[in-house]
Design a protein around this motif. Structure first.
Motif, PDB file in Angstrom:
ATOM      1  N   LEU A  91       0.848  -1.188   0.000  1.00 45.98           N
ATOM      2  CA  LEU A  91       0.000   0.000   0.000  1.00 45.98           C
ATOM      3  C   LEU A  91       0.888   1.243   0.000  1.00 45.98           C
ATOM      4  O   LEU A  91       1.866   1.302   0.739  1.00 45.98           O
ATOM      5  N   PHE A  92       0.570   2.205  -0.853  1.00 43.69           N
ATOM      6  CA  PHE A  92       1.207   3.526  -0.825  1.00 43.69           C
ATOM      7  C   PHE A  92       0.150   4.550  -0.424  1.00 43.69           C
ATOM      8  O   PHE A  92      -1.017   4.436  -0.804  1.00 43.69           O
ATOM      9  N   TYR A  93       0.565   5.581   0.329  1.00 47.38           N
ATOM     10  CA  TYR A  93      -0.347   6.699   0.574  1.00 47.38           C
ATOM     11  C   TYR A  93       0.444   7.963   0.886  1.00 47.38           C
ATOM     12  O   TYR A  93       1.577   7.921   1.371  1.00 47.38           O
ATOM     13  N   ILE A  94      -0.162   9.094   0.553  1.00 45.72           N
ATOM     14  CA  ILE A  94       0.393  10.421   0.807  1.00 45.72           C
ATOM     15  C   ILE A  94      -0.615  11.153   1.687  1.00 45.72           C
ATOM     16  O   ILE A  94      -1.808  11.167   1.388  1.00 45.72           O
ATOM     17  N   ASN A  95      -0.139  11.737   2.785  1.00 44.15           N
ATOM     18  CA  ASN A  95      -1.042  12.375   3.738  1.00 44.15           C
ATOM     19  C   ASN A  95      -0.957  13.895   3.707  1.00 44.15           C
ATOM     20  O   ASN A  95       0.100  14.467   3.433  1.00 44.15           O
ATOM     21  N   GLU A  96      -2.093  14.519   4.018  1.00 42.47           N
ATOM     22  CA  GLU A  96      -2.118  15.947   4.281  1.00 42.47           C
ATOM     23  C   GLU A  96      -1.222  16.226   5.496  1.00 42.47           C
ATOM     24  O   GLU A  96      -0.871  15.301   6.237  1.00 42.47           O
ATOM     25  N   PRO A  97      -0.813  17.496   5.729  1.00 41.97           N
ATOM     26  CA  PRO A  97       0.034  17.793   6.888  1.00 41.97           C
ATOM     27  C   PRO A  97      -0.512  17.170   8.168  1.00 41.97           C
ATOM     28  O   PRO A  97      -1.662  17.407   8.560  1.00 41.97           O
TER      29      PRO A  97
ATOM     30  N   HIS B 216       4.116  14.181   8.446  1.00 38.77           N
ATOM     31  CA  HIS B 216       3.768  13.864   7.066  1.00 38.77           C
ATOM     32  C   HIS B 216       3.233  15.110   6.371  1.00 38.77           C
ATOM     33  O   HIS B 216       2.556  15.934   6.986  1.00 38.77           O
ATOM     34  N   ASP B 217       3.522  15.227   5.092  1.00 38.77           N
ATOM     35  CA  ASP B 217       2.863  16.225   4.259  1.00 38.77           C
ATOM     36  C   ASP B 217       2.863  15.725   2.819  1.00 38.77           C
ATOM     37  O   ASP B 217       3.210  14.568   2.554  1.00 38.77           O
ATOM     38  N   PHE B 218       2.506  16.582   1.879  1.00 38.44           N
ATOM     39  CA  PHE B 218       2.361  16.144   0.498  1.00 38.44           C
ATOM     40  C   PHE B 218       3.704  15.823  -0.168  1.00 38.44           C
ATOM     41  O   PHE B 218       3.717  15.298  -1.285  1.00 38.44           O
ATOM     42  N   GLY B 219       4.802  16.113   0.504  1.00 41.31           N
ATOM     43  CA  GLY B 219       6.116  15.768  -0.038  1.00 41.31           C
ATOM     44  C   GLY B 219       6.674  14.478   0.520  1.00 41.31           C
ATOM     45  O   GLY B 219       7.844  14.158   0.293  1.00 41.31           O
ATOM     46  N   ASN B 220       5.840  13.746   1.225  1.00 44.53           N
ATOM     47  CA  ASN B 220       6.269  12.508   1.872  1.00 44.53           C
ATOM     48  C   ASN B 220       5.439  11.331   1.347  1.00 44.53           C
ATOM     49  O   ASN B 220       4.209  11.381   1.356  1.00 44.53           O
ATOM     50  N   LEU B 221       6.114  10.286   0.885  1.00 50.10           N
ATOM     51  CA  LEU B 221       5.435   9.077   0.405  1.00 50.10           C
ATOM     52  C   LEU B 221       5.563   7.985   1.459  1.00 50.10           C
ATOM     53  O   LEU B 221       6.658   7.695   1.947  1.00 50.10           O
ATOM     54  N   ASN B 222       4.434   7.376   1.799  1.00 45.72           N
ATOM     55  CA  ASN B 222       4.412   6.302   2.787  1.00 45.72           C
ATOM     56  C   ASN B 222       4.194   4.965   2.099  1.00 45.72           C
ATOM     57  O   ASN B 222       3.349   4.844   1.209  1.00 45.72           O
ATOM     58  N   PHE B 223       4.956   3.971   2.523  1.00 43.77           N
ATOM     59  CA  PHE B 223       4.808   2.620   1.978  1.00 43.77           C
ATOM     60  C   PHE B 223       4.473   1.653   3.106  1.00 43.77           C
ATOM     61  O   PHE B 223       4.880   1.851   4.258  1.00 43.77           O
ATOM     62  N   SER B 224       3.736   0.604   2.787  1.00 41.89           N
ATOM     63  CA  SER B 224       3.324  -0.368   3.792  1.00 41.89           C
ATOM     64  C   SER B 224       3.279  -1.764   3.175  1.00 41.89           C
ATOM     65  O   SER B 224       2.566  -1.993   2.195  1.00 41.89           O
TER      66      SER B 224
ATOM     67  N   SER C  46      14.210   8.366   5.870  1.00 42.40           N
ATOM     68  CA  SER C  46      13.079   7.458   6.047  1.00 42.40           C
ATOM     69  C   SER C  46      13.132   6.822   7.420  1.00 42.40           C
ATOM     70  O   SER C  46      14.206   6.480   7.922  1.00 42.40           O
ATOM     71  N   GLY C  47      11.967   6.685   8.040  1.00 39.45           N
ATOM     72  CA  GLY C  47      11.837   5.929   9.276  1.00 39.45           C
ATOM     73  C   GLY C  47      10.825   4.823   9.082  1.00 39.45           C
ATOM     74  O   GLY C  47       9.863   4.990   8.320  1.00 39.45           O
ATOM     75  N   THR C  48      11.029   3.690   9.729  1.00 45.20           N
ATOM     76  CA  THR C  48      10.133   2.550   9.557  1.00 45.20           C
ATOM     77  C   THR C  48       9.660   2.021  10.900  1.00 45.20           C
ATOM     78  O   THR C  48      10.266   2.276  11.933  1.00 45.20           O
TER      79      THR C  48
ATOM     80  N   THR D 261       8.182   5.897   6.047  1.00 43.02           N
ATOM     81  CA  THR D 261       8.079   7.170   5.353  1.00 43.02           C
ATOM     82  C   THR D 261       9.225   7.305   4.364  1.00 43.02           C
ATOM     83  O   THR D 261      10.292   6.716   4.543  1.00 43.02           O
ATOM     84  N   LEU D 262       9.031   8.096   3.337  1.00 38.63           N
ATOM     85  CA  LEU D 262      10.095   8.461   2.413  1.00 38.63           C
ATOM     86  C   LEU D 262       9.998   9.969   2.166  1.00 38.63           C
ATOM     87  O   LEU D 262       9.057  10.447   1.531  1.00 38.63           O
ATOM     88  N   LEU D 263      10.952  10.712   2.722  1.00 39.58           N
ATOM     89  CA  LEU D 263      10.928  12.167   2.648  1.00 39.58           C
ATOM     90  C   LEU D 263      11.471  12.617   1.297  1.00 39.58           C
ATOM     91  O   LEU D 263      12.675  12.779   1.126  1.00 39.58           O
ATOM     92  N   LEU D 264      10.583  12.805   0.347  1.00 42.02           N
ATOM     93  CA  LEU D 264      11.025  13.274  -0.969  1.00 42.02           C
ATOM     94  C   LEU D 264      11.256  14.781  -0.955  1.00 42.02           C
ATOM     95  O   LEU D 264      12.339  15.260  -1.272  1.00 42.02           O
TER      96      LEU D 264
END
Length: 338
Positions: free
Chosen positions: A34-40, A78-86, A133-135, A149-152
């Protein structure tokens, strides 16, 4: 591996509810991504004291979501510049706390983009000694979620403003400030990369590491169940903040497994309340351990007796019983109400 489409949702409460719903309800014969991007938003670790992790005034003034996740570890922004993977998979007992296994394919994709990425410490992916990134992990029976997280291109100044990060944690990482120990992936790229393009490249890279992926869209009924979980759990104050305990003893220490922060209320020599906070990773829920202390005399031998036949590593990771006893009952505790 089946890739779950989150349909572009950016509400952190909904995305965390979706993740938990997949973990608990989807066919255990399959693995899921699962990938998701969160609002601040600030995502709080399962065992943390929310009010002490955030800059409450700043969070309120800037409408930043505060949501607790089901896994341990520390608070992240998290914000719109961060991609989350699960990754949602089965586990054999050896996979828990094996962050190397689940970060390896992600690190390989990052390296293909020209980053000298590697797993460092307990659970961080770093480039040139800076965290990108932190896991964290969580398990239920035979199933587990390993997410990160992946801080792009995150607004790192917001990280500093929104979080109250303790100095002990910063010093333990060998840095002088939050800003000095984190970085964006974009800082190490030769060409600018939008978050959606980064998402596509990461997904394609993970495809190459596995059998061909299937893509899955939840049914209307499944989405209804996800929204119900969101409303009943992730939207609630009790889950996201919880009760701050009454205490007259606070004892904290940072171990290799993370920080343990104890709040204990002792009255007439007996423990009336006992609460454990921290950014450690554990398998078993702390509530099942905390209850054994209630009503116990606040004496070293009584505390040692409680822990005698317990496997405390299930709750905290690799920490000795002697260390925990010493933290609970230290000679430097003085309170006239005890």
């Amino acid at each position: 591996m089946i890739f779950i489409e989150n349909e572009g949702n950016t509400n952190p409460r909904l995305n965390l509810a979706l993740e938990e719903y997949i973990l608990r309800n989807f066919d255990p014969a399959d693995d899921y991504l699962l990938f998701y991007i969160n609002e601040p938003s600030i995502i709080i670790g399962r065992n943390q004291n929310t009010l002490e992790e955030i800059n409450h005034q700043y969070v309120d003034e800037n409408n930043i979501h505060v949501v607790r996740r089901i896994s341990g570890g520390g608070a992240v922004y998290h914000d719109f510049g961060n991609l989350n993977f699960s990754f949602i998979t089965n586990h054999d007992g050896k996979s828990l706390s094996n962050f190397k296994k689940f970060t390896a394919p992600v690190i390989k994709v990052l390296q293909s983009l020209g980053l000298n990425a590697e797993l460092k410490g307990r659970n961080d992916i770093e480039v040139e000694e800076k965290k990108i990134s932190g896991t964290a992990q969580f398990s239920t029976g035979k199933r587990m979620v390993s997410h990160g997280t992946l801080l792009l291109d995150t607004d790192l100044e917001e990280v500093v403003k929104a979080l109250n990060v303790k100095m002990e944690k910063i010093v333990s990482k060998g840095h002088k400030s939050v800003r000095s120990r984190v970085a964006n992936i974009s800082e190490y790229l030769t060409q600018p990369l939008e978050i959606e393009e980064f998402r596509r490249l990461l997904l394609e890279g993970l495809y190459e590491e596995s059998e061909p992926f299937e893509r899955y869209h939840l049914s209307l009924k499944e989405w209804q169940e996800v929204h119900r979980l969101k409303e009943e759990k992730y939207d609630t104050w009790d889950w996201n903040y919880g009760r701050s305990p009454k205490f007259n003893i606070q004892r904290s220490k940072r171990f290799p497994i993370g920080e343990l922060d104890l709040r204990i209320f002792v009255e007439k020599g007996h423990i009336q309340e006992f609460k454990i906070f921290g950014d450690f990773f554990g398998k078993e829920p702390l509530e099942s351990l905390e209850k054994f202390f209630i009503g116990t005399r606040y004496e070293k031998e009584d505390i040692s007796a409680i822990l005698k036949n317990m496997d405390i590593k299930e709750y905290f990771g690799d920490i000795s019983k002697d260390d925990l006893v010493e933290l609970v009952y230290g000679a430097d505790v003085v309170d006239s109400n005890l």
